[in-house]
Write a protein that holds these residues in place. Sequence first.
Motif, PDB file in Angstrom:
ATOM      1  N   ASN B 374      26.817  18.555  56.933  1.00 31.79           N
ATOM      2  CA  ASN B 374      28.022  19.309  57.296  1.00 31.79           C
ATOM      3  C   ASN B 374      27.905  19.690  58.766  1.00 31.79           C
ATOM      4  OD1 ASN B 374      30.429  20.883  57.177  1.00 31.79           O
ATOM      5  ND2 ASN B 374      30.037  21.275  55.020  1.00 31.79           N
ATOM      6  N   ALA B 375      28.753  20.618  59.202  1.00 31.00           N
ATOM      7  CA  ALA B 375      28.808  20.972  60.626  1.00 31.00           C
ATOM      8  C   ALA B 375      27.461  21.488  61.113  1.00 31.00           C
ATOM      9  CB  ALA B 375      29.877  22.037  60.837  1.00 31.00           C
ATOM     10  N   SER B 376      27.181  21.269  62.391  1.00 34.02           N
ATOM     11  CA  SER B 376      25.922  21.766  62.948  1.00 34.02           C
ATOM     12  C   SER B 376      26.062  22.056  64.431  1.00 34.02           C
ATOM     13  CB  SER B 376      24.799  20.751  62.719  1.00 34.02           C
ATOM     14  OG  SER B 376      25.096  19.523  63.349  1.00 34.02           O
ATOM     15  N   LYS B 395      25.566  24.473  59.115  1.00 34.03           N
ATOM     16  CA  LYS B 395      26.423  25.191  58.168  1.00 34.03           C
ATOM     17  C   LYS B 395      25.848  25.129  56.753  1.00 34.03           C
ATOM     18  CE  LYS B 395      31.169  25.151  56.379  1.00 34.03           C
ATOM     19  NZ  LYS B 395      32.505  24.549  56.528  1.00 34.03           N
TER      20      LYS B 395
END
Lengths: 165, 408
Positions: B374-376, B395
């Motif tokens: 996921n987002a980072s 995230k």
Amino acid sequence: MKRAVLGLVIGGMVACAASSAAAPPALKPFERGSWREVLRAHAGRPTLIHFWGVTCGPCKIELPQLGKFMAEHPDIDVVTVSADLVPNLNAATQSMLDKAGLAAAENFIFNDGYVERLRFEVDPSWQGDIPRTMLVTRDGAISTIEGSAEISDLDKWSSEQGRPQ
Amino acid sequence: MTSKARLRSGLLGLAIAVFAPLTGHAQMAHQHGSDAACEGTELRCATKVTPFFAQDGKLWLAWMAGGRVSVASSTDAGKTYSASVPVSEQPLNLDWGPDARPKLVVDGKGGIAVAFSIFRDQAFNGQVLTTRSDDGGKSFAPPRPLTANNESQRFEALALDQDGTVFVAWLDKRNRAPAKAAGRSYDGAGLFFASSRDGGATYAEATLAQDNTCECCRLGVAFAGPGRPVVMFRNIFDGGVRDHAVITFSDLATPGELHRVSTDDWQIKACPHQGPSLTVAPGGTYHVAWFTSGKVRKGLFYAHSRDGGRTFSEPLAIGQADRNPTRPYLLATPEATTLVWKEFDGERTTVMVMQSRDDGETWSKPRAVASTDNASDHPLLVAHGGKVFLSWMTKADGYRLQAIGDES
């Protein structure tokens, strides 16, 4: 195959609902799969897809030029995608689109925090630089303009698209 | 000046051949995608986390979560943390740009200087705020503007000189309005700098180092020696070419000549949102890494300079070209030079690492050290006591401080 047909039907319903509404359609969420749906929904029609963001300086200059382009080229479908990683900035995005004369375009806003994956679906080599404009011909060929587009280039492209057979 | 649009061709057929999932329309509710795991101000909700090892070995973090910048410390290398302290009383409209993040440095006496950017108006003009703690991070002075000018500032970078002076460089749009009033066009933003002799409580008058640099990329700042900061930045060269440059200062107030790092020829009228990384080795070698999409080369690159930033080695391509290598970060320690970056395969983001034991001449084979789906945040490096650590906020998996082994 059923899934694909269903996708077309739903896409069509959404498009109808948007065009029949009196108020300008709200920003649509751009999520996983949205890119393919956009291409599918506009297949067979020359389409300009513009990626931009509210904090991008060059975008602020280009957006009104695109609004004018859309008004002068009703035969070209215009789609915008706010591609900033934006937490809850729909109002600012819509306001800039309204001022630029793009309220009637099909307007999306990134709606997935995993922006790498969204960008990868659009173009695996896209690293997030904006503005970025993708021009899709009737037969599906895509040209990408990185950075601000020259309106004269867009006019030229538009004139090359011709009428449906 | 006109920008030459670069046209690339692709095939729509490839893109629409696959069935489109229906999830897009199923989630028409106004629920916004977020790169944060939660809404609070705690570390696990952060989108950007910046580490700093103080001389005493205490790890300090500054992070952005829930509209606040918060600070906490760890005496066990990230296993446990002190209670977090927000640096502002109220939530702020923090700069969430891809290359923005809060910064902190901790001096030898334990004084903590923090800087971060906010959007100060509806037009997304920025303002850099600074604050300081004199009580070991228990409380922070009310954040105050870095400079009296109120045009627009973003992308501040802090660096600590050997004597405890805090050096700050940032991008500033103050020269835009006067240029326009005089009928001249104005591209980009000015690279400004200042320093603080009181540990970040007050900063000297802002001074211009270079005008018309790219306005939306982070800066790389390091010290070439006591009192001699070096700044690496994406410049705007003639014709709107956004390639990288370095400026080495002869003292804290005197920027030297601009030297080009590489001629990539990335002519683009856009915000690349991709700033460089710079580290200076104990022996004086500058190590730099950057992203470009120029006519000459595209992708992620590394180079070094052994003559104080006047000339640079031939750029070395980093990472797998088909996996979007991006977000480089370099750190030189007495033992090694370490480079980390992100790669993405369509589903997963992986942090890759490679090391050089000969000051940048040869490098170890790249190795994956961490990944997330996921987002980072961008991967960062910190070092203490001969150990190098990856600092990475994700995230899905939270914050991690991970020791990087000997890669040779």
